[in-house]
Design a protein around this motif. Structure first.
Motif, mmCIF file in Angstrom:
data_model
loop_
_atom_site.group_PDB
_atom_site.id
_atom_site.type_symbol
_atom_site.label_atom_id
_atom_site.label_comp_id
_atom_site.label_asym_id
_atom_site.label_seq_id
_atom_site.Cartn_x
_atom_site.Cartn_y
_atom_site.Cartn_z
ATOM 1 N N GLU A 1 -48.876 26.408 118.350
ATOM 2 C CA GLU A 1 -47.485 26.318 117.896
ATOM 3 C C GLU A 1 -47.075 27.601 117.182
ATOM 4 O O GLU A 1 -47.886 28.227 116.497
ATOM 5 C CB GLU A 1 -47.337 25.130 116.955
ATOM 6 N N ASN A 2 -45.821 27.971 117.327
ATOM 7 C CA ASN A 2 -45.276 29.121 116.618
ATOM 8 C C ASN A 2 -44.699 28.682 115.287
ATOM 9 O O ASN A 2 -44.249 27.534 115.147
ATOM 10 C CB ASN A 2 -44.152 29.748 117.443
ATOM 11 N N THR A 3 -44.687 29.558 114.339
ATOM 12 C CA THR A 3 -44.052 29.239 113.051
ATOM 13 C C THR A 3 -43.175 30.410 112.609
ATOM 14 O O THR A 3 -43.456 31.573 112.912
ATOM 15 C CB THR A 3 -45.100 28.979 111.946
ATOM 16 N N LEU A 4 -42.105 30.033 111.904
ATOM 17 C CA LEU A 4 -41.239 31.045 111.289
ATOM 18 C C LEU A 4 -40.961 30.593 109.859
ATOM 19 O O LEU A 4 -40.614 29.430 109.637
ATOM 20 C CB LEU A 4 -39.913 31.146 112.034
ATOM 21 N N LYS A 5 -41.119 31.466 108.930
ATOM 22 C CA LYS A 5 -40.852 31.099 107.534
ATOM 23 C C LYS A 5 -39.420 31.485 107.170
ATOM 24 O O LYS A 5 -38.921 32.530 107.592
ATOM 25 C CB LYS A 5 -41.822 31.816 106.609
ATOM 26 N N GLY A 6 -38.797 30.599 106.375
ATOM 27 C CA GLY A 6 -37.423 30.884 105.963
ATOM 28 C C GLY A 6 -37.023 30.071 104.748
ATOM 29 O O GLY A 6 -37.852 29.371 104.153
ATOM 30 N N VAL A 7 -35.746 30.169 104.418
ATOM 31 C CA VAL A 7 -35.218 29.475 103.241
ATOM 32 C C VAL A 7 -33.994 28.655 103.668
ATOM 33 O O VAL A 7 -33.157 29.140 104.437
ATOM 34 C CB VAL A 7 -34.806 30.511 102.159
ATOM 35 N N ILE B 1 -29.624 21.583 109.942
ATOM 36 C CA ILE B 1 -30.142 22.381 108.824
ATOM 37 C C ILE B 1 -30.119 23.855 109.231
ATOM 38 O O ILE B 1 -30.622 24.222 110.301
ATOM 39 C CB ILE B 1 -31.585 21.958 108.487
ATOM 40 N N ASP B 2 -29.520 24.669 108.399
ATOM 41 C CA ASP B 2 -29.496 26.118 108.646
ATOM 42 C C ASP B 2 -30.548 26.778 107.772
ATOM 43 O O ASP B 2 -30.551 26.597 106.550
ATOM 44 C CB ASP B 2 -28.129 26.704 108.285
ATOM 45 N N VAL B 3 -31.443 27.512 108.424
ATOM 46 C CA VAL B 3 -32.527 28.172 107.697
ATOM 47 C C VAL B 3 -32.375 29.686 107.869
ATOM 48 O O VAL B 3 -32.221 30.169 109.001
ATOM 49 C CB VAL B 3 -33.901 27.726 108.250
ATOM 50 N N LEU C 1 -35.164 9.301 105.895
ATOM 51 C CA LEU C 1 -35.332 10.747 106.075
ATOM 52 C C LEU C 1 -35.350 11.464 104.718
ATOM 53 O O LEU C 1 -34.460 11.246 103.889
ATOM 54 C CB LEU C 1 -34.176 11.274 106.930
ATOM 55 N N LYS C 2 -36.399 12.289 104.521
ATOM 56 C CA LYS C 2 -36.462 13.063 103.281
ATOM 57 C C LYS C 2 -36.095 14.503 103.604
ATOM 58 O O LYS C 2 -36.847 15.205 104.276
ATOM 59 C CB LYS C 2 -37.864 12.994 102.691
ATOM 60 N N LEU C 3 -34.951 14.889 103.142
ATOM 61 C CA LEU C 3 -34.456 16.218 103.476
ATOM 62 C C LEU C 3 -34.820 17.214 102.386
ATOM 63 O O LEU C 3 -34.826 16.875 101.198
ATOM 64 C CB LEU C 3 -32.936 16.174 103.621
ATOM 65 N N PRO C 4 -35.126 18.455 102.788
ATOM 66 C CA PRO C 4 -35.357 19.493 101.775
ATOM 67 C C PRO C 4 -34.037 19.845 101.079
ATOM 68 O O PRO C 4 -32.979 19.383 101.501
ATOM 69 C CB PRO C 4 -35.869 20.675 102.603
ATOM 70 N N LYS C 5 -34.147 20.649 100.046
ATOM 71 C CA LYS C 5 -32.920 21.029 99.316
ATOM 72 C C LYS C 5 -32.570 22.486 99.638
ATOM 73 O O LYS C 5 -33.407 23.239 100.117
ATOM 74 C CB LYS C 5 -33.141 20.884 97.810
ATOM 75 N N ARG C 6 -31.332 22.813 99.324
ATOM 76 C CA ARG C 6 -30.855 24.176 99.520
ATOM 77 C C ARG C 6 -31.708 25.127 98.679
ATOM 78 O O ARG C 6 -31.988 24.842 97.510
ATOM 79 C CB ARG C 6 -29.396 24.265 99.089
#
Lengths: 371, 296
Positions: free
Chosen positions: A302-308, A321-323, A340-345
């Motif tokens: 699998e590929n991964t990309l890190k972001g915020v 979700i926009d990362v 669903l547990k969503l991450p935060k901004r």
């Protein structure tokens, strides 16, 4: 031989800054439902009007059933057409509208009556034959327009954005009805739309156009999943396009903002070349740092990309979700569910996706697309 | 989608109304609106009332319709009125045949010619009827020749050809009204799409014109026709100088020789004009609230 052939058809209007249609080539089989899809001004309606005979091609030929119809007048082509604005004759009742073409064709009164009854049954408006167009809703008017076009038993049916003027619910139900009628009658149909959902859901094949040219011709599945150009990829569906640098063409290794990404197949570009990497939002998964590097997929392939996380938008059945990844924004979709547990901004996240999710666009990269 | 479901959508929902303030009516009048309305009606109505009362005073000391009886029983009245009616109907037919295809073609195929056609249609406003009639007499009272061959014989030499000339002149005179009416009617519908829809169903130009365009221009054609009718029936200059027995010159004639009859005929003419306006109203008011399909 195909039923309809458009051979190198071009249209250049006098004093126009650029051609309306350039070198349009298409073969449509009998009974096929083909959609012309593209943004406003791309030439799709002009092409349709050349098939109908309302415009004369500046170059090229239009053949129908093996016969050259390029210079035949529209009223002699036996082609039915449905217009965006319905174009029902306001002075005639529904039945008279449907029977107009038959009357013009000199059919006997009994035959006209029978065909009108048949057409009203086809569009499920048997009881509204005596009404006038202004007494009908938009959806009903468009169904009458369809019945009127079909009443003359045309060899070819053309629909020019027939659902654009209708509200969303009627549009969805009417497009299903159009497809059912087309399949029942087996009539060859060309449908012009700028609505990708309409084109993908109705058609046997979709012709995607941009800037007066064909970008891609293919089945809806092919158009959506394997777009051949950056335009098709961005116009059909939502797509993330990232600029990537080829690191190792032999292994399909790319670099996106310094992060390694593997394509599913070797690349034809040379090391150091810039390519467009396209990712569909629905194929991406997200995990926060707390959930582990690879989220729920520990697969090394699998590929991964890190972001915020930049924004989270609730859209009903999905959450978008926009990362932010470097100077790009990657959109991804999560199916909604009550737990669903969503991450935060502002959360640091990892986007995970399979190698087969990587579409490397532009000419030579097509070889890298999954078979 | 079921027909029943669609049928529920037939009635158009009324436009959402702004909530009313308690104690206030939706329609309000400016404080002096009634005053201005009354002044306006007096300004327009008093001369008419005066003419009407005057027309009833032919018999000394009593009000009667004697002037009407006298004016309407005059054989010349019927003759001239009939002649002007025939001229009016001929003019309407010629105007329709000339203006409708022209305006239709300009709208459909030659929109860039619209300013030129509009300019031509307004020419009768700037060329006085007296200039027009002298021009016509000067041009058509002698044979028109090309390379020594007579193309058009002198038109003023016979009654029939003079009538033809009169109809042609009336057509020019009514052009601004007829063209405006037809052009407005054409602009109100999507001419191009309706034409193309008819073409795709196999219709040729005559069928499109007579079965699609003309019927959908009914109100516009009626307006233009009635305006033309009103112009022709009351026209004086052209008919006088071409020496034709029309209603306009007859009105002028009795105005010079009789006292009460001209007033009676003025009221009759006014009544006919009102009748024409009522006809327009009836013809155009039949489909209140209806939207015409194909309208842009």
């Amino acid at each position: 031989m195909a039923f309809l052939n458009l051979i190198s058809v071009s249209k250049i209007y006098p004093n126009a800054l650029q051609p309306a249609v350039i070198d349009f080539n298409l073969n449509v089989e009998a009974g096929e439902f083909v959609s012309f899809l593209g943004p406003s001004g791309c030439g799709k309606t002009t092409t349709l009007r050349m098939v109908a005979g309302f415009e004369t091609p500046s170059a090229g030929k239009v053949l129908m059933d093996g016969k050259d119809i390029t210079n035949i007048r529209p009223n002699q082509r036996e082609i039915g057409m449905v217009f965006q604005s319905y174009a029902l004759f306001p002075n005639m009742s529904v039945a008279d509208n449907i029977g107009f073409g038959l009357k013009v064709g000199g059919k006997p009164v009994a035959e006209i009556k029978e065909r009108v009854r048949e057409m009203l049954a086809l569009i499920k408006l048997e009881e509204l034959g005596a009404r006038y167009p202004f007494q009908l809703s938009g959806g009903q008017q468009q169904r009458v327009a369809l019945a009127r076009a079909l009443a003359i038993r045309p060899k070819l049916l053309l629909l020019d954005e027939p659902l654009s003027a209708l509200d969303a619910k009627i549009r969805v139900s009417l497009r299903t009805e159009i497809r059912e009628i087309q399949q029942r009658l087996g009539i060859t149909t060309i449908y012009v739309t700028h609505d990708q959902e309409e084109a993908l859901s109705l058609s046997d094949r979709v012709v995607v156009m941009n800037n007066a040219r064909i970008e891609q011709v293919g089945a809806p599945f092919e158009i959506y999943n394997f777009p051949a150009t950056r335009f098709v990829a961005s116009f059909v569906g939502t797509l993330n396009t990232l600029t990537a640098e080829v690191v190792d063409p032999a292994t399909g290794l790319l670099s996106v903002h310094g992060q390694p990404i593997h394509a599913v197949a070797p690349l034809q570009e040379q090391a150091g070349a810039q390519v467009a990497l396209a990712l569909r939002p629905e194929l991406l998964k997200i995990s926060t740092e707390r959930q582990g590097q690879n989220g729920d997929g520990d697969d090394a392939s699998e590929n991964t990309l890190k972001g915020v996380i930049e924004t989270i938008t609730f859209l009903g059945s999905i959450v978008r979700i926009d990362v932010r990844v470097g100077d790009s924004v990657v959109k991804l979709d999560e199916f909604n569910n009550p737990h669903l547990k969503l991450p935060k901004r502002g959360d640091a996240v990892t986007i995970t996706f399979g190698r087969e999710a990587c579409l490397v666009l532009d000419r030579a990269a097509r070889a890298a697309l999954p078979a | 989608m079921s027909a029943a479901l669609e049928a529920t959508k037939i009635e158009r929902a009324p436009a959402p109304a702004a909530p009313l303030q308690p104690g206030r009516t939706r329609r309000t009048f400016a404080p002096f609106s009634w005053l201005w309305w009354t002044i306006g009606m007096l300004y327009l109505g008093l001369p008419l009332y005066g003419t009407f009362v005057f027309s009833l005073q032919k018999t000394r000391g009593t009000l009667s319709f004697a002037a009407y009886t006298s004016a309407l029983s005059e054989p010349l009245f019927l003759r001239t009125f009939l002649f002007s009616n025939i001229m009016a109907f001929s003019t309407i037919i010629v105007s329709l045949m000339l203006v409708v295809p022209t305006a239709y073609w300009v709208q459909l195929r030659a929109p860039k010619w619209r300013p030129a056609v509009e300019f031509i249609s307004l020419m009768p406003f700037v060329i006085p009827a007296i200039v027009l009639v002298f021009g016509l007499i000067k041009t058509y009272s002698r044979p028109l020749q090309l390379l020594g061959i007579t193309i058009i014989p002198p038109l003023t030499n016979s009654t029939m050809t003079t009538n033809v000339l009169l109809v042609a002149a009336y057509t020019v005179l009514s052009l601004p009204y007829m063209y405006r009416s037809v052009d407005n009617g054409l602009r109100a519908m999507d001419v191009r799409t309706l034409t193309e829809a008819a073409q795709s169903l196999g219709a040729g130009w005559p069928t499109i014109l007579f079965r699609v365009i003309f019927p959908n221009l009914r109100s516009a054609l009626l307006s233009g026709s009635l305006l033309t009718f009103a112009i022709v029936v009351g026209e004086l200059t052209l008919a006088s100088f071409l020496n034709r027995p029309a209603f306009g010159p007859y009105l002028a004639l009795i105005g010079n020789h009789q006292t009460y009859e001209p007033a009676a005929l003025a009221i009759v003419t006014f009544g006919l004009t009102w009748l024409a306006m009522i006809l327009i109203n009836v013809a155009t008011g039949g489909k209140k609230g209806a939207t015409v399909t194909g309208v842009r």
